[in-house]
Enzyme design. Structure first.
Site, PDB file in Angstrom:
ATOM      1  N   CYS A 179       0.827  -1.193   0.000  1.00  0.00           N
ATOM      2  CA  CYS A 179       0.000   0.000   0.000  1.00  0.00           C
ATOM      3  C   CYS A 179       0.866   1.250   0.000  1.00  0.00           C
ATOM      4  O   CYS A 179       2.104   1.164   0.090  1.00  0.00           O
ATOM      5  CB  CYS A 179      -0.938   0.007   1.201  1.00  0.00           C
ATOM      6  SG  CYS A 179      -0.041   0.085   2.773  1.00  0.00           S
ATOM      7  N   CYS A 203       3.216   1.648   2.899  1.00  0.00           N
ATOM      8  CA  CYS A 203       4.477   0.899   2.748  1.00  0.00           C
ATOM      9  C   CYS A 203       5.485   1.732   1.968  1.00  0.00           C
ATOM     10  O   CYS A 203       6.673   1.799   2.322  1.00  0.00           O
ATOM     11  CB  CYS A 203       4.223  -0.423   2.020  1.00  0.00           C
ATOM     12  SG  CYS A 203       3.006  -1.498   2.799  1.00  0.00           S
ATOM     13  N   CYS A 212      47.232 -16.734   0.431  1.00  0.00           N
ATOM     14  CA  CYS A 212      47.432 -16.069   1.710  1.00  0.00           C
ATOM     15  C   CYS A 212      46.311 -15.066   1.938  1.00  0.00           C
ATOM     16  O   CYS A 212      45.451 -14.857   1.083  1.00  0.00           O
ATOM     17  CB  CYS A 212      48.788 -15.361   1.750  1.00  0.00           C
ATOM     18  SG  CYS A 212      48.910 -14.007   0.564  1.00  0.00           S
ATOM     19  N   CYS A 230      45.778 -12.325  -0.642  1.00  0.00           N
ATOM     20  CA  CYS A 230      44.984 -12.753  -1.800  1.00  0.00           C
ATOM     21  C   CYS A 230      43.496 -12.632  -1.479  1.00  0.00           C
ATOM     22  O   CYS A 230      42.708 -12.151  -2.298  1.00  0.00           O
ATOM     23  CB  CYS A 230      45.307 -14.201  -2.172  1.00  0.00           C
ATOM     24  SG  CYS A 230      47.047 -14.551  -2.465  1.00  0.00           S
ATOM     25  N   ASP A 265      16.692 -33.315  25.210  1.00  0.00           N
ATOM     26  CA  ASP A 265      15.642 -34.312  25.344  1.00  0.00           C
ATOM     27  C   ASP A 265      16.229 -35.621  24.806  1.00  0.00           C
ATOM     28  O   ASP A 265      17.189 -35.608  24.041  1.00  0.00           O
ATOM     29  CB  ASP A 265      14.413 -33.867  24.543  1.00  0.00           C
ATOM     30  CG  ASP A 265      13.234 -34.805  24.774  1.00  0.00           C
ATOM     31  OD1 ASP A 265      13.284 -35.583  25.739  1.00  0.00           O
ATOM     32  OD2 ASP A 265      12.280 -34.751  23.984  1.00  0.00           O
TER      33      ASP A 265
END
Length: 515
Positions: free
Chosen positions: A20, A23, A88, A91, A504
């Site tokens: 809407c 929004c 490394c 990089c 549980d």
């Protein structure tokens, strides 16, 4: 999404969830609150927002966060790239920076251990070729797009890298051992039947294959990084071993360039360093192969074929050919091929692979079954509801992959430090060289060169950038093997703060059977 360039002043972004005018107003207000955004116009009909910037782009991640905070979403997809050539943390930093500069990319996280880049991007706004080009411009190579999770090319790539390093290490070690033996024996006065120059020539011919075959990728990586005005761990290795090799070559074939006290060779230094670094990378490659075993075991849970109804007859077909809506027959003792719904039959399904509960679950018409679970008793027919990368098992594999490829906060700090590490080491090595050259004992050049090489080489094994991603891979992989799914690297890092865990079905967890 549209951009005129990486520094464009206008961008169009898709927005989900608006229904809407209210929004629209909320999204526009949220976007205008982002620093650097001058205007924001939201179109409810097209579900897109057009955003203009005043001083360059504030960053798509900030925009996405602002939209999300207002209660709406910018659609995002994740793409995983398999990258070759990284060694490394430097990089990693270069590849991440290159990917984040691609228009439409929200974030990019590169994992050195898995050699993967996980890219978050606006949904269907960034082409794979754009990401590939960005990586290759930094001097690395994209091997595959591996977001399918079960891509077999990844496994073959890891295996190729492992076998390639093993072959280079074998050749390098085979030549380095005689180089070391000859150098030591000659230094202590042995081998009187060979002159000093003859031994140096022999060392040259033994060391050259080590430098330019076994160690070739160090030098080619440096050339690529220099073209992009960058430095990484390969730079330290190449400068250190290259200096020793070049100095020794001139001392061997043009000894007149140096006074007698400076006529020394360091072929053994160059060869041993190359071999030791290769050995370290060989161990890293083997460790990566082992830590990816969890993914391979999960992939191995699913059956290879499914008995599918085709032309009123059931026939076995490859699992990849199963489609949503297919009718599948599952017999006692067989694994359920894909996720689906039972059409006919009363069965007992062992779902312990998903739930951890070892007691089979009774299922009947209309009940849901999960791919890769085991049919313990009775035949049944089912209709496939989710196949391929949409099954629950595929989602679990994707979760484990994302967790392994994630970057913990401590790793981000390590990567930041590593980005300054290489330049700092090079500066320290140069200062050390001139200090020993000006103030060191006789012969000063020889001592200066040795200390210069020592500083560079000691800094080479980049544990700083490799230790954290490797530990994350091991942790998440081992957890997956034990049925514990770790959501991401941040969760794993903060897990040490857990003070209590409530379970549980304690018998099932502790012994594997209900007690």
């Amino acid at each position: 999404m549209t951009h005129s360039s990486n520094k464009s002043s206008k961008v169009t972004i898709p927005v989900e969830g608006m229904s809407c005018a209210a929004c629209v107003a909320r999204v526009e207000k949220a976007l205008k609150s982002v620093d650097g955004v001058s205007t924001a116009r939201v179109n409810l009909a097209t579900h897109h927002a057009e955003v203009e910037f005043t001083n360059g782009e504030p960053g798509l991640e900030k925009i996405r966060r602002a939209v999300s905070d207002s209660g709406y979403q910018i659609p995002v997809t994740r793409v995983t790239l398999k990258i070759e050539g990284m060694h490394c943390a430097s990089c990693v930093s270069r590849v991440e920076k290159a990917l984040q500069n691609v228009p439409g990319v929200l974030s990019a996280t590169v994992n050195l251990s898995t050699h993967e880049a996980m890219v978050e991007q606006l949904q269907e706004q960034v082409e794979f070729e754009q990401l590939k080009a960005a990586v290759e411009e930094t001097g690395y190579r994209v091997i595959a797009r591996s977001d399918t999770d079960t891509d077999k090319s990844e496994e073959s790539l890891e295996e190729r890298e492992y076998h390639r390093l093993r072959k280079k290490l074998f050749i390098s070690a085979s030549l380095t051992v005689p180089v070391l033996v000859i150098s030591m024996l000659k230094s202590f006065g042995f081998l009187p039947f060979i002159s000093t120059i003859q031994s140096w020539v022999l060392l040259f011919f033994l060391t050259t294959p080590v430098m330019f075959y076994a160690g070739r990728h160090f030098f080619s990586a440096v050339w690529k990084s220099l073209k992009h005005r960058a430095a990484d761990m390969n730079t330290l290795i190449a400068i250190g071993t290259g200096s020793a090799y070049v100095y020794s070559t001139f001392a061997t074939f043009v000894p007149g360039l140096f006074p007698p006290e400076l006529q020394h060779v360091y072929f053994d230094t160059a060869a041993v360093i190359i071999t030791l670094i290769l050995f370290g990378r060989y161990l890293e490659a083997r460790a990566r192969g082992r830590t990816s075993e969890a993914i391979k075991k999960l992939v191995g849970l699913r059956p290879k074929t499914a008995r599918v109804k085709r032309d009123d007859n059931f026939q076995d077909i490859p699992l990849e050919e199963v489609q949503v809506g297919d009718t599948i027959l599952v017999r006692p003792g067989e694994k359920v091929p894909v996720d689906g719904i039972i059409l006919e039959g009363q069965v007992a399904i062992d779902e312990s692979m998903i739930t951890g509960e070892s007691i089979p679950v009774d299922k009947g018409m209309g009940d849901t079954v999960i791919g890769a679970t085991l049919n313990k008793a009775g035949s049944f027919s089912m209709i496939a509801s989710r196949v391929g990368n949409n099954t629950m098992l595929a989602q679990i594999i994707r979760l484990v992959r994302q967790a392994q490829g994630g970057k913990a906060p401590i790793q981000r700090m390590a990567d930041l430090l590593a980005s300054y590490f290489v330049p700092a080491v090079i500066v320290i090595a140069i200062v050390t060289f001139f200090t020993w050259l000006l103030l060191g004992p006789e012969p000063p050049l020889s001592f200066a060169l040795l200390t210069f090489i020592t500083v560079l080489i000691i800094a080479c094994p980049c544990a700083l950038g490799l230790a954290t991603p490797t530990s994350i891979m091991v942790g998440t992989g081992r957890g997956a093997e034990l049925g514990i799914l770790i959501k991401n690297a941040e969760t794993l890092e903060t897990a040490h703060k857990i003070s209590a865990v409530v379970f549980d079905k304690t018998g099932t967890i502790s012994t594997g059977v209900p007690v």
